[in-house]
Design an enzyme around this catalytic site. Structure first.
Site, short mmCIF file in Angstrom:
data_model
loop_
_atom_site.label_atom_id
_atom_site.label_comp_id
_atom_site.label_asym_id
_atom_site.label_seq_id
_atom_site.Cartn_x
_atom_site.Cartn_y
_atom_site.Cartn_z
N GLU A 27 0.84 -1.19 0.04
CA GLU A 27 -0.15 0.01 -0.20
C GLU A 27 0.84 1.06 0.23
O GLU A 27 2.11 1.22 0.64
CB GLU A 27 -0.88 -0.21 1.19
CG GLU A 27 -1.90 -0.98 1.17
CD GLU A 27 -2.57 -1.27 2.85
OE1 GLU A 27 -3.22 -0.53 3.29
OE2 GLU A 27 -1.93 -2.10 3.39
N LYS A 60 2.12 4.38 1.36
CA LYS A 60 2.07 5.06 2.60
C LYS A 60 1.84 6.62 2.35
O LYS A 60 2.45 7.37 1.73
CB LYS A 60 3.42 5.03 3.19
CG LYS A 60 3.66 5.12 4.71
CD LYS A 60 5.11 4.78 4.92
CE LYS A 60 5.45 5.37 6.49
NZ LYS A 60 6.10 6.73 6.13
N ASP A 112 1.43 10.11 3.75
CA ASP A 112 2.06 11.22 4.76
C ASP A 112 1.15 12.13 5.29
O ASP A 112 1.15 13.09 5.14
CB ASP A 112 3.37 11.91 4.24
CG ASP A 112 4.05 12.49 5.35
OD1 ASP A 112 4.10 12.02 6.42
OD2 ASP A 112 5.17 13.29 4.98
N TYR A 128 -6.84 2.23 6.28
CA TYR A 128 -6.25 0.73 5.89
C TYR A 128 -6.17 -0.26 6.91
O TYR A 128 -5.34 -1.31 6.71
CB TYR A 128 -4.85 1.21 5.43
CG TYR A 128 -3.93 2.13 6.61
CD1 TYR A 128 -3.44 1.44 7.69
CD2 TYR A 128 -3.52 3.55 6.37
CE1 TYR A 128 -2.95 2.26 8.94
CE2 TYR A 128 -3.02 4.04 7.31
CZ TYR A 128 -2.76 3.60 8.47
OH TYR A 128 -2.01 4.35 9.46
N LYS A 182 10.80 3.10 2.07
CA LYS A 182 10.74 4.89 2.06
C LYS A 182 11.46 5.18 0.82
O LYS A 182 12.51 4.50 0.43
CB LYS A 182 11.34 5.22 3.26
CG LYS A 182 10.96 6.47 3.43
CD LYS A 182 11.11 7.25 4.96
CE LYS A 182 10.40 8.45 5.00
NZ LYS A 182 10.82 9.40 5.63
N CYS A 211 14.56 45.09 12.71
CA CYS A 211 14.13 44.97 11.30
C CYS A 211 15.39 45.41 10.34
O CYS A 211 15.98 46.51 10.43
CB CYS A 211 12.93 45.88 11.06
SG CYS A 211 12.49 45.88 9.30
N CYS A 250 13.98 48.70 8.77
CA CYS A 250 13.85 50.01 9.27
C CYS A 250 14.33 50.36 10.71
O CYS A 250 14.16 51.28 11.34
CB CYS A 250 12.24 50.16 9.38
SG CYS A 250 11.41 49.27 10.58
N CYS A 288 8.06 43.01 12.45
CA CYS A 288 8.47 44.33 12.57
C CYS A 288 7.09 44.81 12.96
O CYS A 288 6.31 45.05 12.21
CB CYS A 288 9.15 45.05 11.60
SG CYS A 288 9.33 46.58 11.40
N CYS A 290 6.73 50.65 8.09
CA CYS A 290 8.12 50.01 7.67
C CYS A 290 8.10 49.96 6.16
O CYS A 290 7.13 49.38 5.53
CB CYS A 290 8.03 48.63 8.46
SG CYS A 290 9.56 47.54 7.63
ZN ZN Z 1 10.63 47.27 9.63
#
Ligand code: ZN
Length: 586
Positions: free
Chosen positions: A21, A23, A25, A132, A228, A325, A328, A343, A348
């Site tokens: 089967e 797999k 995820d 399953y 895998k 930041c 700024c 920020c 900004c």
């Molecule tokens: Zn900023």
């Protein structure tokens, strides 16, 4: 296979029957049906205890609320909740639009969705499920379905299908290990064409009586093993760690790499998720790092190769997240609930740049010619500080900019003028209110007619809109209540930007599609999927995420996938984009 032969005392040429089967995820789930009716859904976080997610499970379309056959007593089935790749891409596009960080992979997105305990979100995001394993059943069930006890795993899966439960359809019955290997090799490639992510194959001995004889080791059964698929990975050097400021002010680190080939593309940048992650994994500039492309998304840095870390004079130092930041210099902030630094400066320039580009974007105010380099110039010269300033731009002011001919300036002013007439839904989306993507903006514009209705709406009114959750409602209310935003909206209005919506009037359209349910698949060229959905709903039709017998027609764009296949299988009418346009214009 050798071990199975040994324990079962089989000869070399005797073939063991296995079930292979894919797999998935996803997120482990256990469902309990009593007398054929869904009672409870629980996640299996640690395999023993889980969270009750029953209301979310009920919102997953592929999980039936009742089994097709009346099964007496209790039945527990286990499987995975997952997010189809198309849904994953759509959610991440919406999150980027709403200024939220995208999910790293479908698994996280599915887990995050289930954790939210918001069935409407589950429904909207289109989670899927594959089961399953039939875990336990009462005596009545065992005698009713003797196939399960006397037969094997394959028969049990067929039984689940018979009950109407979703089981992944590409499972294979393999006679002998040779067929198992062929199955694994085949899907290592073909998995890319599947509508969901799979990371391997689970191989189980089919016969239940053989399983009992095989037993288990301290941790794992001897009758099952996972294969895998090789992840696409590469090793390269981490040149720099830079940080990026998003529209909501989220400041996130990313890796600049020595270019390396990975899964058919040249990779030069990779995500580092967040500062915590970099520090926890001790990823340092100068390290050789393992880069991985999982599920064909943005590559990520998995870990540093510690054995190759430079020593002596070239010794590296641990990563330190900048405290202010990069644009700024405002001190970054982080709330207790989040791992993301932001920020907080409303002005900004980095946030403004992203915000302006978003506002001018095709799906928002659609101002042609207002691209990245021009936006940068407008911000740097101080001509524009917020989106309303765009409407104050003159040909003279624009002509003064670098590389801006008078003719281009005239064209741009005309484009800006044209954008004043966009629907309020586009304006609302363009304003970049957190959590408000294109879909939510449409719903709000439709319900409240435009800005005035929206300003009058209480938090309860907002939450009451079908498809708008509490998070979006709260975010909209907060935005509208801010004095600064009120002033911005008032200025936009004074500039003559339209503040009402045609979508509300759409209710008056002839209900030509009433009673019909549509499924849209693939990419439409002349309209977004949201628009197509809105067009159908405005004409009384319904739009569903998945194809079933109740689907009236499937609208097929380019790159249509499994839904088209399923529609053909069920003999459901399909219409191409041109026919669909005819349908909604009729
Ligand atoms: Zn900023």
């Amino acid at each position: 296979d050798d071990r199975v032969h040994k324990v079962l005392e089989l000869g070399q040429d005797e073939l063991v029957v296995y079930v292979a089967e894919l797999k998935i995820d996803g997120l482990g789930i256990a469902l309990r049906y009593r007398d054929g009716v869904l009672q409870r859904g629980v996640t299996r976080g640690d395999g023993i205890r889980g969270d009750d997610v029953t209301s979310n499970v009920r919102a997953i379309r592929s999980i039936p609320l009742g089994l097709k056959t009346a099964v007496a007593g209790d039945v527990e089935v286990r499987g995975e909740i997952f997010l189809p790749r198309v849904a994953f891409d759509r959610i991440n596009a919406e999150r980027r639009d709403a200024g939220e960080p995208p999910f790293a992979n479908p698994r996280n997105a599915a887990a995050g969705t289930m954790r939210a305990l918001d069935p409407e979100l589950v429904l909207r995001r289109g989670l899927g499920a594959f089961l399953y394993q039939l875990v336990e059943s009462t005596d009545e069930v065992a005698t009713d379905s003797s196939a399960i006890t006397s037969g094997g795993h394959g028969a049990a899966l067929d039984q689940l299908v018979g009950w109407g439960l979703p089981v992944e359809s590409h499972r294979g019955r393999c006679e002998g290990i040779g067929e198992v290997l062929a199955y694994c090799r085949r899907w290592a490639d073909e998995r890319r064409a599947l509508p969901f992510d799979t990371d391997g194959v689970v191989v189980k001995v089919d016969s239940f009586s053989d399983r009992v004889r095989l037993g288990q080791t301290a941790k794992f059964p001897r009758w099952a093993i996972a294969f895998k698929f090789a992840a696409e990975q590469a090793t390269t050097r981490l040149l720099r760690i830079e940080v990026n400021v998003g529209r909501t002010g989220a400041v996130t680190p990313y890796a600049v790499l020595e270019p390396v080939q990975l899964a058919g593309t040249t990779v030069q940048m990779a995500t580092l998720h967040n500062a915590n992650d970099v520090i926890r994994k001790d990823i340092r500039v100068g390290d050789y790092v393992l880069v991985e492309k999982a599920g064909d998304i943005i590559p990520k840095v998995v870990k540093p190769i510690l054995g190759r870390r430079p020593k002596g004079d070239a010794a590296s130092v641990p990563f330190v997240m900048p405290s202010s930041c990069p644009e700024c210099d405002t001190l970054l902030e982080r709330s207790d609930k989040e791992v993301v630094w932001r920020c907080p400066n409303e002005g900004c320039p980095a946030k403004n740049r992203c915000g302006l580009l978003h506002f001018a974007g095709r799906r928002a105010m659609n101002i042609e010619g207002l691209g990245e380099s021009l936006v940068n110039q407008l911000i740097d010269t101080g001509l524009v500080r917020d989106v309303a300033d765009i409407y104050g731009l003159t040909v003279d002011a624009l002509s003064g900019l670098e590389r801006m001919a008078r003719k281009s300036a005239t064209n741009l002013v005309a484009e800006i003028e044209k954008s004043k007439d966009r629907d309020f839904a586009q304006l609302l989306f363009g304003l970049g209110v957190r959590h408000v993507g294109e879909g939510a903006a449409d719903l709000l514009a439709r319900r409240f007619n435009g800005l005035d209705g929206l300003l009058d709406a209480s938090l309860e009114d907002l939450e009451a809109v079908d498809g708008v959750g509490p998070v979006v409602a709260a975010s909209v209310r907060t935005f509208l209540d801010k004095e600064q935003n009120r002033r911005l909206l008032a200025r936009l209005r004074r500039f003559g930007v339209r503040m009402d919506s045609d979508l509300a009037r759409a209710g008056a359209l002839p209900q030509t599609l009433s009673g019909r349910t549509f499924v849209i698949t693939g990419v439409l060229t002349s309209m977004s999927r949201e628009d197509a959905k809105a067009a159908i709903e405005a004409r009384g039709g319904k739009v569903s995420e998945s194809v079933s017998k109740r689907t009236s027609a499937v609208v097929v764009g380019t790159d249509a996938g499994s839904k088209l296949v399923k529609a053909r299988g069920l003999g459901i009418e399909t219409v191409d984009e041109q026919e669909f346009r005819g349908l909604i214009n009729d």
